[in-house]
Design a protein around this motif. Sequence first.
Motif, PDB file in Angstrom:
ATOM      1  N   THR A   4       0.853  -1.180   0.000  1.00 37.52           N
ATOM      2  CA  THR A   4       0.000   0.000   0.000  1.00 37.52           C
ATOM      3  C   THR A   4       0.890   1.232   0.000  1.00 37.52           C
ATOM      4  N   ASP A   5       0.489   2.258  -0.722  1.00 36.85           N
ATOM      5  CA  ASP A   5       1.292   3.478  -0.764  1.00 36.85           C
ATOM      6  C   ASP A   5       1.061   4.293   0.499  1.00 36.85           C
ATOM      7  N   LYS A   6       2.147   4.696   1.117  1.00 39.75           N
ATOM      8  CA  LYS A   6       2.076   5.549   2.303  1.00 39.75           C
ATOM      9  C   LYS A   6       2.851   6.815   1.989  1.00 39.75           C
ATOM     10  N   THR A   7       2.203   7.946   2.091  1.00 37.50           N
ATOM     11  CA  THR A   7       2.871   9.220   1.861  1.00 37.50           C
ATOM     12  C   THR A   7       3.146   9.887   3.197  1.00 37.50           C
ATOM     13  N   TYR A   8       4.422  10.020   3.525  1.00 40.88           N
ATOM     14  CA  TYR A   8       4.816  10.757   4.723  1.00 40.88           C
ATOM     15  C   TYR A   8       4.906  12.228   4.349  1.00 40.88           C
ATOM     16  N   ARG A   9       4.208  13.055   5.089  1.00 40.86           N
ATOM     17  CA  ARG A   9       4.195  14.484   4.783  1.00 40.86           C
ATOM     18  C   ARG A   9       4.647  15.252   6.023  1.00 40.86           C
ATOM     19  N   TYR A  10       5.792  15.900   5.907  1.00 39.21           N
ATOM     20  CA  TYR A  10       6.368  16.639   7.033  1.00 39.21           C
ATOM     21  C   TYR A  10       6.471  18.120   6.682  1.00 39.21           C
ATOM     22  N   ARG A  79      11.770   1.005  -0.185  1.00 46.20           N
ATOM     23  CA  ARG A  79      12.400   2.086   0.554  1.00 46.20           C
ATOM     24  C   ARG A  79      12.014   1.995   2.014  1.00 46.20           C
ATOM     25  N   GLU A  80      12.907   2.500   2.849  1.00 38.48           N
ATOM     26  CA  GLU A  80      12.668   2.403   4.282  1.00 38.48           C
ATOM     27  C   GLU A  80      11.466   3.239   4.708  1.00 38.48           C
ATOM     28  N   ALA A  81      10.818   2.777   5.753  1.00 43.20           N
ATOM     29  CA  ALA A  81       9.716   3.518   6.356  1.00 43.20           C
ATOM     30  C   ALA A  81      10.280   4.353   7.503  1.00 43.20           C
ATOM     31  N   ASP A  82       9.394   5.064   8.179  1.00 44.39           N
ATOM     32  CA  ASP A  82       9.827   5.887   9.302  1.00 44.39           C
ATOM     33  C   ASP A  82       9.365   5.272  10.613  1.00 44.39           C
ATOM     34  N   LYS A 167       6.928   9.362  -0.646  1.00 42.27           N
ATOM     35  CA  LYS A 167       5.944   8.318  -0.920  1.00 42.27           C
ATOM     36  C   LYS A 167       6.644   6.966  -0.864  1.00 42.27           C
ATOM     37  N   VAL A 168       6.220   6.133   0.072  1.00 38.63           N
ATOM     38  CA  VAL A 168       6.888   4.862   0.319  1.00 38.63           C
ATOM     39  C   VAL A 168       5.898   3.715   0.133  1.00 38.63           C
TER      40      VAL A 168
END
Length: 451
Positions: A4-10, A79-82, A167-168
Amino acid sequence: MPATDKTYRYSAASGFLANAEEARLSLASDCGVSPSTSGRFLSARVLYPDVTAKGLRAVSETVAARYYVPPAMLTRILREADPVATVSPGAVRFEGFSACCSVYARMDLMPGALDVSHASNGTTNVDFGADLRGALANVGREAEFHLDIEVDGVGITRDAKTIVERKVPLPLRWIRGFSEVQVVQAQMRPFFHLPRVAAQRFLRALPRGKDDSVQWVSASGGVARLSSRLVEGAVMLRGGHRLRILETMISRSNGLEVFSAPATGASAWSLDFGSQRFWLVLNAEPWRGFSGDGGTLSGLAASSVNAVAAVRAQLNWQDRIDIATLASATGLDADTVESALAELAARGLVGFDLGQGGYFHRVLPFDLAPLDELNPRLKAAQALCDTGAVTLGQSAASVMSRDVVHTVERDGDGWRCTCAWFAKHGRQRGPCKHVLAVEMQLERSACVKTN
């Protein structure tokens, strides 16, 4: 692999600011999670800077690691997650999962580790990159070190209005592993404790390179022993190279405590720093992700909607969820409460703390809706129940599956089934679909009697 696509937005990248007087680690929080009107989860002075810095670095390195790479995935490395941070009244926890799903790491900062000036209950992803890990390697014992977890990026060197997006593609098995490992820990018990010096010697003796051979670790007189054969009181260790991350932290600890669940072969290795604890949980085999263990399936099969709702209503960021207290508050028996907690763990709403011997409340910041589609055993068990394939008896149950009748019965360790799947995996990978179907049917029968 389903993902699933996860978009980290900071609002900005995390930063580490250091000068002659102080160091400040400002971790940007995912803007999709808002803790309060202040935009800040935590602001605190770190009382043991070097320990905390190494622990946070170790969690982030675990998230960035892949201890096993299937040949077909060499060109598809994700790619790595957070890491995930949870701020609650009695602890601040940072946790993460390796990309291969076989290693879980968590750093717990308890009262006495931080001088807190502001805290807001909540769970969020925190931006944690390679540059930040490098900076944390140089935090000394006497540093004046401050830790902030915030949405608005205060104290970061970049423009606070800048939006940093990443986007991970998160594999759904990685997300499910977060849930499964909590139930695995709930099944563990302590095996032995090693003093600091003995623990250092043990870690230094581990293979420097990748080694997937089976070894057994035991302790006697405060000394660890490795053996290729099972001895009484030993913990299975396969892929010992996964423990090497502990070596950088062991010198400041009070020792190493080891837990294990013999039924699954999983183990937990904990460094005790007094007011802080670092946890590393290993699945039995490096190539076997926690996501496939099925530890949460029995809880999902046996729990009732009403019981889960009643237990969930009692969650309020507790650092230790007491089953007896929940049973008294909800009017449910202890076994029903435990089943409900197992389902809540599967939904990412509770974690398990081996140090305290109980669950704690937190909410994983992921979309867990797709997880139901990743439980084929649960769906197959549901179909068996719906088609009347389960017949309950006094001492055993029978399940008709593909024109074959399987017998499900209890023994001293739990359920046993006559199917080929159980013959191959036993209880190491959770229950088979026939056991799940029996558990579901028992729950349905209990509900009919109650009504």
